[in-house]
Scaffold this motif. Structure first.
Motif, short mmCIF file in Angstrom:
data_model
loop_
_atom_site.label_atom_id
_atom_site.label_comp_id
_atom_site.label_asym_id
_atom_site.label_seq_id
_atom_site.Cartn_x
_atom_site.Cartn_y
_atom_site.Cartn_z
N PHE A 61 30.28 -64.43 -20.40
CA PHE A 61 31.12 -63.29 -21.14
C PHE A 61 31.88 -63.49 -22.30
N TRP A 62 31.94 -62.53 -22.86
CA TRP A 62 32.84 -62.63 -24.31
C TRP A 62 34.22 -62.86 -24.05
N GLY A 63 34.87 -63.71 -24.72
CA GLY A 63 36.41 -63.92 -24.69
C GLY A 63 36.93 -64.69 -25.61
N GLU A 64 38.14 -64.86 -25.53
CA GLU A 64 38.85 -65.75 -26.67
C GLU A 64 39.32 -66.98 -25.67
N LEU A 138 42.38 -51.68 -23.48
CA LEU A 138 40.53 -52.03 -23.66
C LEU A 138 40.58 -52.88 -24.62
N PHE A 139 40.48 -53.99 -24.42
CA PHE A 139 40.49 -55.22 -25.73
C PHE A 139 38.70 -55.12 -25.85
N GLY A 140 38.53 -55.21 -27.10
CA GLY A 140 37.34 -55.06 -27.66
C GLY A 140 37.07 -55.24 -29.24
N SER A 141 35.94 -55.14 -29.84
CA SER A 141 35.67 -55.76 -31.19
C SER A 141 35.05 -54.42 -31.81
N GLN A 142 35.35 -54.11 -33.38
CA GLN A 142 34.43 -53.15 -34.05
C GLN A 142 33.66 -53.93 -34.49
N LEU A 143 32.22 -53.81 -34.12
CA LEU A 143 30.96 -54.24 -34.76
C LEU A 143 29.98 -53.48 -34.80
N ASP A 144 29.54 -53.31 -36.32
CA ASP A 144 28.39 -52.15 -36.75
C ASP A 144 29.09 -50.82 -36.34
N GLY A 145 30.20 -50.69 -36.46
CA GLY A 145 30.60 -49.27 -36.34
C GLY A 145 30.80 -48.78 -34.91
N ARG A 146 30.46 -49.72 -34.10
CA ARG A 146 30.95 -49.49 -32.72
C ARG A 146 32.09 -50.29 -32.26
N VAL A 148 33.14 -52.49 -29.16
CA VAL A 148 32.35 -53.23 -28.18
C VAL A 148 33.42 -53.77 -27.24
N LEU A 149 33.48 -53.42 -25.83
CA LEU A 149 34.53 -53.94 -24.98
C LEU A 149 34.17 -55.10 -24.37
N ASP A 150 35.34 -55.85 -24.26
CA ASP A 150 35.17 -57.26 -23.67
C ASP A 150 35.92 -57.52 -22.43
N THR A 151 37.35 -56.91 -22.37
CA THR A 151 38.26 -56.94 -21.16
C THR A 151 38.88 -55.61 -21.01
N VAL A 152 38.96 -55.30 -19.85
CA VAL A 152 39.96 -54.31 -19.15
C VAL A 152 40.82 -54.87 -18.36
N PHE A 153 42.22 -54.52 -18.94
CA PHE A 153 43.42 -55.26 -18.41
C PHE A 153 44.50 -53.97 -18.07
#
Length: 210
Positions: A61-64, A138-146, A148-153
């Motif tokens: 998974f993607w995470g910190e 909803l933790f996520g990242s802004q990548l290529d204009g999208r 991208v969700l990684d964590t639902v808390f």
């Protein structure tokens, strides 16, 4: 904690750093003392399958994870796919050198959200300190204009704290060293006496409103 939310709930779209950590040729990446970044992680965890049945396995998974990690796979660049697979390595830091904390924390019995963006630029409590039970982050990242969700808390409960007076928080040694202690170290902006909220996430065994 089971049952219904207490009052209104909120949905927060929370962009956090999107770039992937780029380790050097060494097999082990040390504590991060630079900017936050993501890792593609390989770690034991729990999951829900398509019919809602819970299980346990080794997950990716993607995470910190800002403590050390072992790089167990490397891949060539391919669009937005990960280039490195990290296995978390827990070791207590040997010095009080400034280091990044890990937030949100997705390891252990419950997810934790401790401090990121909970203060305004002026140092006052932000709206993120007023999230109610049942609220969703909803933790996520802004990548290529999208986004991208990684964590639902899903917020189950919250406890106010200051990093230099956090002994009352129910945290294991790893969580305390990775989440709270970096906020008290010299060399970065001093948050040791600032007020924060430590949120704990709902789980399959202890849901909020289902």
């Amino acid at each position: 904690m089971r049952g219904e939310p207490d009052g209104p709930v909120y949905v927060v779209q929370f962009p956090h750093p999107g770039p992937e950590h780029r380790p050097g040729p060494a097999a082990t990446m040390q504590w991060n003392t630079g900017a936050h970044a993501r890792k593609f992680l390989h770690s034991p965890g729990r999951y829900l399958d398509g019919d809602g049945t819970a299980g346990s396995d080794q997950l990716v998974f993607w995470g910190e994870w800002e403590p050390p990690s072992r790089v167990i796979e490397r891949w060539p660049a391919d669009g937005g796919l990960p280039r490195y697979l990290h296995q978390p390595v827990w070791s207590r830091p040997g010095s009080r050198q400034p280091r990044q904390n890990t937030d949100p924390w997705v390891f252990g019995e419950t997810f934790l959200f401790s401090n990121c963006r909970q203060l305004t630029p002026a140092g006052n409590p932000s709206a993120l300190q007023r999230l109610t039970r049942g609220s969703i982050i909803l933790f996520g990242s802004q990548l290529d204009g999208r986004f991208v969700l990684d964590t639902v808390f899903v917020v189950a409960d919250a406890a106010p704290y200051t990093p230099n007076q956090a002994e009352h928080l129910d945290l294991d040694d790893a969580a305390r060293a990775c989440i709270i202690e970096p906020l008290t170290l010299p060399g970065r902006k001093d948050h040791s006496g600032a007020g924060f909220m430590l949120y704990r996430g709902a789980t399959v065994d202890a849901p909020v409103a289902g």
